[in-house]
Design an enzyme around this catalytic site. Structure first.
Site, short mmCIF file in Angstrom:
data_model
loop_
_atom_site.label_atom_id
_atom_site.label_comp_id
_atom_site.label_asym_id
_atom_site.label_seq_id
_atom_site.Cartn_x
_atom_site.Cartn_y
_atom_site.Cartn_z
CG MET A 164 -25.72 35.50 -14.99
SD MET A 164 -26.96 35.52 -16.30
CE MET A 164 -27.47 33.81 -16.31
CD GLU A 204 -8.03 22.13 2.46
OE1 GLU A 204 -8.06 23.19 1.78
OE2 GLU A 204 -7.02 21.75 3.07
CE LYS A 228 -1.97 15.22 15.76
NZ LYS A 228 -0.81 16.04 15.37
CG PHE A 252 -0.33 26.30 14.27
CD1 PHE A 252 -0.19 27.46 13.53
CD2 PHE A 252 -0.13 25.08 13.65
CE1 PHE A 252 0.14 27.41 12.18
CE2 PHE A 252 0.21 25.02 12.30
CZ PHE A 252 0.34 26.19 11.57
CD GLN A 253 -2.71 24.43 10.44
OE1 GLN A 253 -2.74 23.24 10.71
NE2 GLN A 253 -2.32 24.88 9.26
C1 LIG Z 1 -18.29 32.04 -6.06
C2 LIG Z 1 -19.12 32.98 -6.83
N1 LIG Z 1 -18.71 34.26 -7.02
C3 LIG Z 1 -19.46 35.11 -7.74
C4 LIG Z 1 -20.64 34.72 -8.28
C5 LIG Z 1 -21.50 35.71 -9.06
N2 LIG Z 1 -21.60 35.28 -10.46
C6 LIG Z 1 -22.65 34.60 -10.94
S1 LIG Z 1 -22.52 34.20 -12.54
C7 LIG Z 1 -21.02 34.96 -12.64
C8 LIG Z 1 -20.28 34.99 -13.93
C9 LIG Z 1 -19.74 33.69 -14.32
O1 LIG Z 1 -18.88 33.88 -15.40
P1 LIG Z 1 -18.31 32.65 -16.19
O2 LIG Z 1 -17.83 31.62 -15.28
O3 LIG Z 1 -17.34 33.14 -17.20
O4 LIG Z 1 -19.61 32.05 -16.90
P2 LIG Z 1 -20.57 32.73 -17.97
O5 LIG Z 1 -21.63 33.45 -17.23
O6 LIG Z 1 -19.75 33.62 -18.83
O7 LIG Z 1 -21.13 31.56 -18.72
C10 LIG Z 1 -20.65 35.51 -11.43
C11 LIG Z 1 -19.42 36.27 -11.19
C12 LIG Z 1 -21.04 33.39 -8.05
N3 LIG Z 1 -22.20 32.91 -8.52
N4 LIG Z 1 -20.26 32.54 -7.35
#
Ligand SMILES: Cc1ncc(C[n+]2csc(CCOP(=O)(O)OP(=O)(O)O)c2C)c(N)n1
Lengths: 599, 189
Positions: free
Chosen positions: A498, A72, A184, A134-135
């Site tokens: 990142m 979702e 519902k 439930f739910q």
């Molecule tokens: C849902 C979520 N969890 C954690 C983060 C923290 N976060 C920001 S950038 C990143 C790394 C992303 O890695 P990747 O998808 O491999 O992309 P890259 O930076 O290597 O291009 C993370 C974990 C986030 N922004 N969103």
């Protein structure tokens, strides 16, 4: 309610003034037809079953198409992509409890970025409310902080007006998310439906009255400025005024920096465009912010990613803030001249008051700063390894001649920043990305939503190996939706890039929890019957993009890029925007024909 | 500084939750909050006391106005108004100090509304200062239980509801108390 009434090919939409008896479930779809909704993204379950049952009649005669998602969260992201790429209200639908809580990330993502969306959820019957049935989950309570407004519907008589209000609130003023949680038994109950009722929301002020004096004051400041700068955000696109913006900046020779969501507000190949500013903005863009004498902020909210350290932000500038949402004015930055109102109104009012001007000295200065950057930018060197900036620039080369431009949907992380730096966005609204919430997993589902809304446009999803794995189950939707032609580029660096970069810079290279294993994406794609390629060398890139663009249907490319590459420039948190870490100079390395990045 | 804000809202389920949730989420400091019916059917009236500075209160007002069910917000801090609070205080009494307590309550124009052998319930209506004063004195005898309504207020004289536009856009010149130096960037990735 008679089943036969449903099956009759009803006029569509029904006369809004003629009351008809129907079930609450039918009202949901009838309201959507009146609102011009043609596609909804959702996942069924017990508490929303009556609505799904009623949907069949609308699907049968083609009035509404339902896209089945695999999670979702992605229903909300798809509705988001649909909405951002069209400006229309996106709709997602889910059942109660876990399904509704699954939606929340997607709702928050959309709300943060002012995306118009209506979410419909099923709820347990009214007599079970509050019993931990439930739910059952308190969806209205749980989603309140991430919605513009929301409703719990416990009486079918209220449903038509609530639906109409929901679309109205989501769309008007600063757009946002409205959730309607429908018990519902309300879906099953029969009531009278009409859609011509007046909306009476005394507390909802979508368009504050424009202050003409403030506009005149702004014009005066702009006309007298020697070092003006426009800082343009998402509001330009939401107001649909990128043409007016271009006209203004050309007439008065005003350079433009954008926020991430303001990307493409004026064509980025335009000489007055300085691209994105802020944390990963180019140094010359940030220097422009720090050295301008009048900062014309338009439709943006001074997020910390653009301002850096607040007390050292644009200290030399008089700040003019054009903004629709009063609460954004003075929230982070106190403007000298606040211009409250819809940009669709204030910018056209400003335009005739702007004088023809040239700012030769200022532009010369900016040009020198820009050249200084160009000299170290890796994109201007030949590199033997596969590095992400090059992949992105090639993506631009391969798509730049597409009519209206390709829609590029990025995930969150390094690749997102490289995309904003190295893709040259010449069209407003060309880039869809989660700017405010920074939601990993956004790219693929949002690209699906954008493609559903724009079947004739080229849509690219660009994701990291981390974020792609958060929502890759939606690959199935590409197949189920008859080979939806979304193209996917995975910038695969083996890390949560990142975060790894932050660990490298701020945590002494202790890479805890950031190395990320990936499946064989080509085999994965194959399992979903999607053609795919691995690319490991720079010379393979152009042909790979060509092949992807020319293959009908979806396509996936796994770019195995060099692992430890950083996004520069970078303004560390707590630093002023002109205190960024610049790009290191590329170094000549033995064994390479060109130079190697010195990351 | 303390500000008195009045908000009118549609009497919808959960509206109180919307308001308090927004205040919590935005990290605004509420000293007291009182809700009740207003003169208009279907519209409730809420009185807040908020602690902060001009700029923060400007934000509070604007954010309140974004809550769809809120129909109107007014800052009456600087307007002549009648401000009252009601408190009920159960104070411990003995045969020896009962009359002394009654005297004190009379001086404060309070009322004894319940009496038992070991305690009395005192009611006082007045400005917060007066309520605070009485409570301060009664503490010497031992307060067993207490409830305060928080501030309610009405502007003095005639008010033309329709014409009062209360949220002025915050102007840079309004005050300089607020420091941006303390604001950090989020540090999120
Ligand atoms: C849902 C979520 N969890 C954690 C983060 C923290 N976060 C920001 S950038 C990143 C790394 C992303 O890695 P990747 O998808 O491999 O992309 P890259 O930076 O290597 O291009 C993370 C974990 C986030 N922004 N969103």
């Amino acid at each position: 309610m008679s089943e036969s009434a449903e099956k009759k090919p009803a006029q569509s939409p029904l006369d809004p003034g003629e009351p008809r008896r129907m079930t609450g479930a039918q009202m949901v779809w009838e309201a959507m037809v009146h609102e011009g909704v043609d596609t909804v993204f959702g996942h069924p379950g017990g508490a929303i079953l009556p609505a799904y049952d009623a949907l069949s009649a609308y699907e049968d005669d083609g009035r509404i198409h339902h896209v089945l998602v695999r999670h979702e969260q992605c229903a909300a992201h798809m509705a988001d992509g649909y909405a951002r790429s069209t400006g229309r209200v996106g709709v997602c639908i889910a059942t109660s409890g876990p399904a509704a809580t699954n939606l929340i990330t997607g709702l928050a993502t959309a709300q943060m970025d002012s995306v118009p969306m209506v979410a419909i959820t099923g709820q347990v019957p009214t007599d079970l409310l509050g019993t931990d049935a439930f739910q059952e989950s308190d969806v209205v309570g749980a989603t309140q902080p991430v919605c513009k407004h929301n409703y719990l519907v416990t009486d079918v008589r209220e449903l038509p007006l609530i639906l109409k209000e929901a679309f109205y609130i989501a769309r008007e003023g600063r757009p946002g998310v409205v959730l309607v949680d429908i018990c519902k038994d309300v879906q099953n109950a029969t009531g009278e439906f009409r859609y011509d009722m007046e909306i009476d929301l005394p507390g909802f002020e979508p368009y504050p009255v424009m202050d003409a004096d403030a506009v005149a004051q702004a014009a005066d400041l702009i006309n007298r400025s020697e070092r003006p700068l426009v800082l343009a955000g998402h509001g330009i696109q939401l107001g649909g005024v990128s043409k007016e913006l271009l006209e203004m900046v050309e007439r008065a020779e005003l350079p433009v920096v954008t926020t991430l969501l303001g990307t493409g507000n004026i064509p980025e190949s335009h000489p007055l465009s300085l691209g994105m500013g802020g944390m990963h903005g180019e140094a010359f863009a940030n220097r422009a912010i720090q050295n301008c004498d009048v900062l014309i902020a338009m439709g943006m909210r001074f997020d910390d990613r653009i301002t850096g350290r607040l007390d050292r932000f644009a200290r030399q500038a008089k700040i003019i803030h054009f903004e629709l949402d009063k609460a954004e004015v003075g929230k982070n930055v106190v403007p000298d001249v606040p211009v409250i109102g819809d940009l669709a109104e204030t910018l056209p009012a400003l335009l005739p008051q702007i004088e023809e001007r040239r700012h030769q000295l200022w532009l010369q200065e900016l040009k020198e700063w820009r050249e200084d950057t160009t000299q170290t930018d890796i994109i201007n060197f030949e590199v033997d390894e596969l590095i992400p900036p090059y992949v992105i620039r090639q993506l631009w080369h391969s798509t730049k001649d597409t009519k209206e431009g390709a829609i590029v949907v990025t995930d969150v992380g390094q690749h997102q920043m490289w995309e904003s730096q190295y893709y040259i966005h010449d069209h407003a609204g060309q880039l869809l990305t989660s700017g405010g919430l920074g939601t990993m997993g956004y790219a693929l589902p949002a690209a699906i939503g954008a493609q559903m809304a724009n079947p004739d446009r080229l849509v690219w999803a660009v994701a990291g190996d981390g974020g792609f794995q958060m929502t890759l189950q939606e690959l199935a939707v590409l197949k189920q939706e008859r080979d939806l032609p979304v193209k996917i580029a995975i910038i695969n660096n083996g890390f949560l890039g990142m975060v790894r970069q932050w660990q490298q810079i701020f945590y002494d290279r202790r890479y805890t929890g950031t190395p990320v294993w990936s499946p064989d994406y080509v085999k994965l794609a194959e399992a979903y019957q999607i053609p795919a390629l691995i690319v490991t060398r720079p010379d393979q890139v152009p042909a790979a993009f060509e092949q992807a663009n020319n293959t009908p249907g979806p396509f996936l490319i796994d770019f195995r890029v060099r692992e430890e590459v950083n996004v520069y420039p970078m303004v560390a948190p707590g630093k002023a925007v002109d205190e960024g870490i610049r790009r290191p100079k590329p170094v000549v390395v033995q064994g390479y024909s060109g130079v190697a990045p010195s990351w | 500084m303390k500000y008195t804000l009045v908000a009118w809202m549609r009497d919808k389920p959960g509206v109180l939750n919307r308001v308090s949730g927004m205040m919590r989420r935005r990290n605004f400091n509420i000293d007291s909050l009182q809700v009740g019916r207003s003169e208009t059917e279907g519209i409730s009236r809420m009185t807040f006391v908020v602690d902060g500075n001009d700029r923060m209160v400007d934000q509070v007002i604007k954010q309140l106005r974004k809550v769809v069910d809120i129909t109107r917000v007014e800052d009456i801090t600087h307007r002549p108004s009648v401000v009252r609070e009601l408190a009920l205080i159960r104070v411990a009494v003995t045969a020896d100090n009962r009359s002394e307590i009654v005297q004190i309550v009379n001086i404060y124009r309070g009322e004894i509304v319940d009496v038992s052998l070991e305690s009395m319930v005192v009611q006082i209506v007045g400005s917060e200062d007066r309520v605070d004063g009485l409570i301060g004195l009664l503490e010497n005898f031992g307060i067993l239980e207490m409830v305060r309504t928080g501030r309610v207020a009405l502007v003095r004289g005639t008010v033309n509801r329709r014409l009062t536009n209360t949220t002025a856009v915050w102007k840079a010149s309004a005050n300089g108390q607020y420091s941006e130096a303390g604001r950090q960037t989020t540090g999120g990735v």
